[in-house]
Motif scaffolding. Sequence first.
Motif, PDB file in Angstrom:
ATOM      1  N   ARG A  40      32.302  -8.672 -74.233  1.00 45.67           N
ATOM      2  CA  ARG A  40      33.679  -9.265 -74.800  1.00 45.67           C
ATOM      3  C   ARG A  40      34.265  -9.928 -73.604  1.00 45.67           C
ATOM      4  O   ARG A  40      34.905 -11.136 -73.961  1.00 45.67           O
ATOM      5  CB  ARG A  40      34.397  -7.892 -75.547  1.00 45.67           C
ATOM      6  CG  ARG A  40      35.976  -8.339 -75.730  1.00 45.67           C
ATOM      7  CD  ARG A  40      36.630  -7.086 -76.218  1.00 45.67           C
ATOM      8  NE  ARG A  40      37.859  -7.516 -76.730  1.00 45.67           N
ATOM      9  CZ  ARG A  40      38.776  -7.023 -77.571  1.00 45.67           C
ATOM     10  NH1 ARG A  40      38.325  -5.748 -77.659  1.00 45.67           N
ATOM     11  NH2 ARG A  40      40.010  -7.214 -77.846  1.00 45.67           N
ATOM     12  N   GLU A  41      34.429  -9.279 -72.609  1.00 41.58           N
ATOM     13  CA  GLU A  41      35.288 -10.063 -71.442  1.00 41.58           C
ATOM     14  C   GLU A  41      34.609 -11.104 -71.049  1.00 41.58           C
ATOM     15  O   GLU A  41      35.220 -11.987 -70.613  1.00 41.58           O
ATOM     16  CB  GLU A  41      35.396  -8.899 -70.234  1.00 41.58           C
ATOM     17  CG  GLU A  41      36.302  -7.570 -70.653  1.00 41.58           C
ATOM     18  CD  GLU A  41      37.587  -8.110 -70.846  1.00 41.58           C
ATOM     19  OE1 GLU A  41      38.120  -8.981 -70.308  1.00 41.58           O
ATOM     20  OE2 GLU A  41      38.220  -7.603 -72.009  1.00 41.58           O
ATOM     21  N   GLN A  42      33.328 -11.135 -71.063  1.00 44.44           N
ATOM     22  CA  GLN A  42      32.508 -12.535 -70.716  1.00 44.44           C
ATOM     23  C   GLN A  42      32.716 -13.524 -71.599  1.00 44.44           C
ATOM     24  O   GLN A  42      33.103 -14.879 -71.257  1.00 44.44           O
ATOM     25  CB  GLN A  42      31.110 -12.044 -70.549  1.00 44.44           C
ATOM     26  CG  GLN A  42      30.569 -11.479 -69.483  1.00 44.44           C
ATOM     27  CD  GLN A  42      29.310 -11.013 -69.377  1.00 44.44           C
ATOM     28  OE1 GLN A  42      28.639 -11.017 -70.380  1.00 44.44           O
ATOM     29  NE2 GLN A  42      28.779 -10.785 -68.158  1.00 44.44           N
ATOM     30  N   ILE A  43      32.887 -13.252 -72.887  1.00 46.55           N
ATOM     31  CA  ILE A  43      33.064 -14.050 -73.979  1.00 46.55           C
ATOM     32  C   ILE A  43      34.565 -14.762 -73.727  1.00 46.55           C
ATOM     33  O   ILE A  43      34.978 -15.806 -73.781  1.00 46.55           O
ATOM     34  CB  ILE A  43      32.900 -13.638 -75.497  1.00 46.55           C
ATOM     35  CG1 ILE A  43      31.630 -13.735 -75.529  1.00 46.55           C
ATOM     36  CG2 ILE A  43      33.646 -14.841 -76.371  1.00 46.55           C
ATOM     37  CD1 ILE A  43      31.142 -12.839 -76.890  1.00 46.55           C
ATOM     38  N   PHE A  44      35.629 -13.846 -73.425  1.00 46.95           N
ATOM     39  CA  PHE A  44      36.949 -14.229 -73.256  1.00 46.95           C
ATOM     40  C   PHE A  44      37.051 -15.061 -71.845  1.00 46.95           C
ATOM     41  O   PHE A  44      37.869 -15.951 -71.510  1.00 46.95           O
ATOM     42  CB  PHE A  44      37.935 -12.935 -73.049  1.00 46.95           C
ATOM     43  CG  PHE A  44      38.378 -12.403 -74.514  1.00 46.95           C
ATOM     44  CD1 PHE A  44      38.352 -13.250 -75.453  1.00 46.95           C
ATOM     45  CD2 PHE A  44      38.843 -11.138 -74.662  1.00 46.95           C
ATOM     46  CE1 PHE A  44      38.650 -12.740 -76.922  1.00 46.95           C
ATOM     47  CE2 PHE A  44      39.164 -10.671 -75.761  1.00 46.95           C
ATOM     48  CZ  PHE A  44      39.012 -11.509 -76.947  1.00 46.95           C
ATOM     49  N   GLU A  45      36.129 -14.690 -70.973  1.00 50.43           N
ATOM     50  CA  GLU A  45      36.190 -15.483 -69.571  1.00 50.43           C
ATOM     51  C   GLU A  45      35.543 -17.064 -69.860  1.00 50.43           C
ATOM     52  O   GLU A  45      36.394 -18.052 -69.182  1.00 50.43           O
ATOM     53  CB  GLU A  45      35.281 -14.803 -68.675  1.00 50.43           C
ATOM     54  CG  GLU A  45      35.228 -15.534 -67.235  1.00 50.43           C
ATOM     55  CD  GLU A  45      36.421 -15.622 -66.539  1.00 50.43           C
ATOM     56  OE1 GLU A  45      36.792 -16.609 -65.676  1.00 50.43           O
ATOM     57  OE2 GLU A  45      37.391 -14.568 -66.653  1.00 50.43           O
ATOM     58  N   ILE A  46      34.644 -17.240 -70.660  1.00 53.21           N
ATOM     59  CA  ILE A  46      34.171 -18.374 -71.092  1.00 53.21           C
ATOM     60  C   ILE A  46      35.214 -19.261 -71.846  1.00 53.21           C
ATOM     61  O   ILE A  46      35.682 -20.423 -71.615  1.00 53.21           O
ATOM     62  CB  ILE A  46      32.754 -18.414 -72.060  1.00 53.21           C
ATOM     63  CG1 ILE A  46      31.776 -17.688 -71.163  1.00 53.21           C
ATOM     64  CG2 ILE A  46      32.484 -19.669 -72.755  1.00 53.21           C
ATOM     65  CD1 ILE A  46      30.723 -17.358 -72.107  1.00 53.21           C
ATOM     66  N   LEU A  47      35.878 -18.676 -72.829  1.00 52.09           N
ATOM     67  CA  LEU A  47      37.068 -19.146 -73.578  1.00 52.09           C
ATOM     68  C   LEU A  47      38.081 -19.649 -72.554  1.00 52.09           C
ATOM     69  O   LEU A  47      38.567 -20.769 -72.661  1.00 52.09           O
ATOM     70  CB  LEU A  47      37.619 -18.313 -74.566  1.00 52.09           C
ATOM     71  CG  LEU A  47      38.857 -18.589 -75.322  1.00 52.09           C
ATOM     72  CD1 LEU A  47      38.617 -19.750 -75.997  1.00 52.09           C
ATOM     73  CD2 LEU A  47      39.244 -17.559 -76.368  1.00 52.09           C
ATOM     74  N   LYS A  48      38.468 -18.801 -71.499  1.00 55.27           N
ATOM     75  CA  LYS A  48      39.584 -19.206 -70.285  1.00 55.27           C
ATOM     76  C   LYS A  48      39.008 -20.486 -69.882  1.00 55.27           C
ATOM     77  O   LYS A  48      39.792 -21.265 -69.581  1.00 55.27           O
ATOM     78  CB  LYS A  48      39.790 -18.059 -69.691  1.00 55.27           C
ATOM     79  CG  LYS A  48      40.663 -18.286 -68.625  1.00 55.27           C
ATOM     80  CD  LYS A  48      40.967 -16.925 -67.738  1.00 55.27           C
ATOM     81  CE  LYS A  48      40.138 -17.044 -66.416  1.00 55.27           C
ATOM     82  NZ  LYS A  48      40.377 -15.986 -65.638  1.00 55.27           N
ATOM     83  N   ASN A  49      37.827 -20.606 -69.347  1.00 57.36           N
ATOM     84  CA  ASN A  49      37.282 -21.508 -68.538  1.00 57.36           C
ATOM     85  C   ASN A  49      37.240 -22.873 -69.557  1.00 57.36           C
ATOM     86  O   ASN A  49      37.827 -23.939 -69.031  1.00 57.36           O
ATOM     87  CB  ASN A  49      36.113 -21.455 -68.178  1.00 57.36           C
ATOM     88  CG  ASN A  49      35.804 -20.538 -67.099  1.00 57.36           C
ATOM     89  OD1 ASN A  49      36.922 -19.965 -66.468  1.00 57.36           O
ATOM     90  ND2 ASN A  49      34.683 -19.661 -66.796  1.00 57.36           N
ATOM     91  N   GLN A  50      37.109 -22.702 -70.976  1.00 57.66           N
ATOM     92  CA  GLN A  50      36.969 -23.857 -71.784  1.00 57.66           C
ATOM     93  C   GLN A  50      38.530 -24.369 -71.892  1.00 57.66           C
ATOM     94  O   GLN A  50      38.621 -25.795 -72.090  1.00 57.66           O
ATOM     95  CB  GLN A  50      36.524 -23.261 -73.116  1.00 57.66           C
ATOM     96  CG  GLN A  50      34.781 -23.289 -73.214  1.00 57.66           C
ATOM     97  CD  GLN A  50      34.479 -22.880 -74.700  1.00 57.66           C
ATOM     98  OE1 GLN A  50      35.020 -22.701 -75.562  1.00 57.66           O
ATOM     99  NE2 GLN A  50      32.962 -23.133 -74.466  1.00 57.66           N
ATOM    100  N   LEU A  51      39.267 -23.466 -71.924  1.00 62.95           N
ATOM    101  CA  LEU A  51      40.957 -23.924 -72.203  1.00 62.95           C
ATOM    102  C   LEU A  51      41.245 -24.622 -70.915  1.00 62.95           C
ATOM    103  O   LEU A  51      42.100 -25.531 -70.910  1.00 62.95           O
ATOM    104  CB  LEU A  51      41.754 -22.672 -72.412  1.00 62.95           C
ATOM    105  CG  LEU A  51      41.572 -22.191 -73.854  1.00 62.95           C
ATOM    106  CD1 LEU A  51      42.250 -20.771 -74.144  1.00 62.95           C
ATOM    107  CD2 LEU A  51      41.879 -23.181 -74.938  1.00 62.95           C
TER     108      LEU A  51
END
Length: 116
Positions: A40-51
């Motif tokens: 979950r944290e890794q997916i949120f990190e990917i999302l943070k990077n995309q944003l």
Amino acid sequence: MAKMLFGRYGSVNLRTLHPATVVLHIKKDTVTMATNEILREQIFEILKNQLRDNDPPETKITYDRLIKNGFDDFQTRQMIGQCLAVELFEVMKFGKPYNNERYTKNLKALPKEPFE
């Protein structure tokens, strides 16, 4: 852990594929899943990077649209995370490469659950 049947996402409510879910075992059409906070944290990190990087730009466009439509930050990130989880599922179950076209199509369909 719960066993769930898949046939092109079959009877599974894709909310079960939110960012706290990881596929542990795949056998024919049966998938065993369990919560995994690290994923979950890794997916949120990917999302943070995309944003942050505006790459793909559809992520930021979708984020802004959902916020404007009254969803809070966590709800918005969780919905976008579902789209990322669909991509991870495709990679893990079928060994397919990341599909940006499907990802952006699912983003554009939010808040409807991703089905592609």
